[in-house]
Design a protein around this motif. Structure first.
Motif: not given
Length: 325
Positions: A242-266
């Motif tokens: 798709g053309n929309h993506l929600l990212i959980d920024n683990l650098w901001a909350c845990k100091g990890l150089p990691c992002i969590e991209a959430v894929l939903i539904g289709n």
């Protein structure tokens, strides 16, 4: 090691202000951006409910509003406009294991690992359970808390084995349970009127931070079709995710150089059966499109590792987040 200097952090902080200012002035956005942002808000609803918008019931989008003729005098609504219960959302400081630890202190001697239950028989004065290894357990009561996806697959498996053959040689699918006698018609109908959602998390770690460092969540939108992945030429013209993506920024909350991209539904369904490499490549292409970065010379060079959840493909969950059809 993470490549990041104090000067570079300060540079990113100024970019954070730019992102925040842009978010604060969305009301003044050009008309051409309205469809993109509107689509993203719908995507947020999908993320919240764990399924595609087409799979949501209409009442899940609105608050519980009493009809004028049935007003009881109370002005308090049960649900928020997002379909959620009112009140704050909280997390355990040290994780959900802090809830389990005192329970395990008492219950751990009774827990049997690697013993999937394959059959539950209701007899005259007892409940008889059989595991895949042949272990037999008799009990006064049995509380079944397996995921809805496993119950639904158990019903389908029973139906198929009955219609295809009356032979007892039918091999049950992994993660399914045979009930004797079968579940009541009411329970079967209730299960068949619900679905398990598709919710896939893609964790990407990098050698450097190229995203805003302060915001806990980032919303990304791309307006142009994704470039086809070099690993999979069958990707749809929207990139599959798709053309929309929600990212959980683990650098901001845990100091990890990691992002969590959430894929939903289709988007999550698109990833079913695909390799980690293909899914990761699609997300990296999305980041390149949405953040105006070069895939080959920047993202692939900064990329370190990837981990992807596969609850939909796990025979002992068969999906994530249940909801009405």
């Amino acid at each position: 090691q993470l490549t990041q200097s104090s000067e570079w952090i300060r540079d990113r902080s100024s970019n954070d202000k730019m992102y925040s200012a842009a978010a604060a002035n969305t009301i003044m956005m050009p008309d051409s951006l309205v469809p993109l942002v509107t689509g993203f808000y719908r995507h947020l609803i999908e993320c919240w409910h764990g399924t595609s918008a087409s799979g949501l019931q209409l009442h899940e989008f609105s608050a519980h509003v009493q009809d004028d003729d049935t007003d009881t005098g109370s002005s308090e609504a049960t649900f928020s406009d997002e379909g959620d219960f009112y009140g704050p959302h909280c997390t355990m400081k040290k994780g959900m294991q802090t809830v389990l630890e005192p329970l395990l202190a008492t219950a751990s001697p009774c827990i049997r690992l690697k013993e999937p239950v394959s059959r539950i028989q209701r007899q005259k004065n007892t409940i008889r359970l059989e595991t895949t290894s042949g272990m037999i357990v008799e009990a006064d009561y049995c509380v079944v808390t397996v995921p809805l996806g496993c119950l639904a697959e158990s019903i389908r498996s029973e139906t198929n084995s009955t219609t295809e053959s009356q032979s007892h040689s039918h091999q049950p699918l992994e993660g399914t349970i045979h009930f004797e006698p079968s579940l009541s018609v009411e329970k079967i109908q209730a299960i068949q009127h619900m679905d398990m959602g598709c919710y896939r998390k893609v964790f990407l770690t990098f050698h450097r931070i190229f995203w805003p460092i302060k915001e806990a969540f980032l919303g990304l939108v791309r307006s142009k079709p994704s470039r086809a992945s070099s690993l999979d030429n069958t990707i749809d013209n929207d990139g599959g995710i798709g053309n929309h993506l929600l990212i959980d920024n683990l650098w901001a909350c845990k100091g990890l150089p990691c992002i969590e991209a959430v894929l939903i539904g289709n988007a999550a369904n698109w990833g079913t059966g695909k390799s980690d490499e293909v899914i990761c490549d699609a997300v990296l292409h999305f980041l390149a499109d949405a953040m105006d970065l070069d895939y080959a010379t920047q993202l692939k060079q900064w990329y370190a590792d990837c981990h992807i959840t596969r609850w939909e493909e796990d025979p002992y969950s068969r999906g994530a987040y249940s909801g009405y059809r």
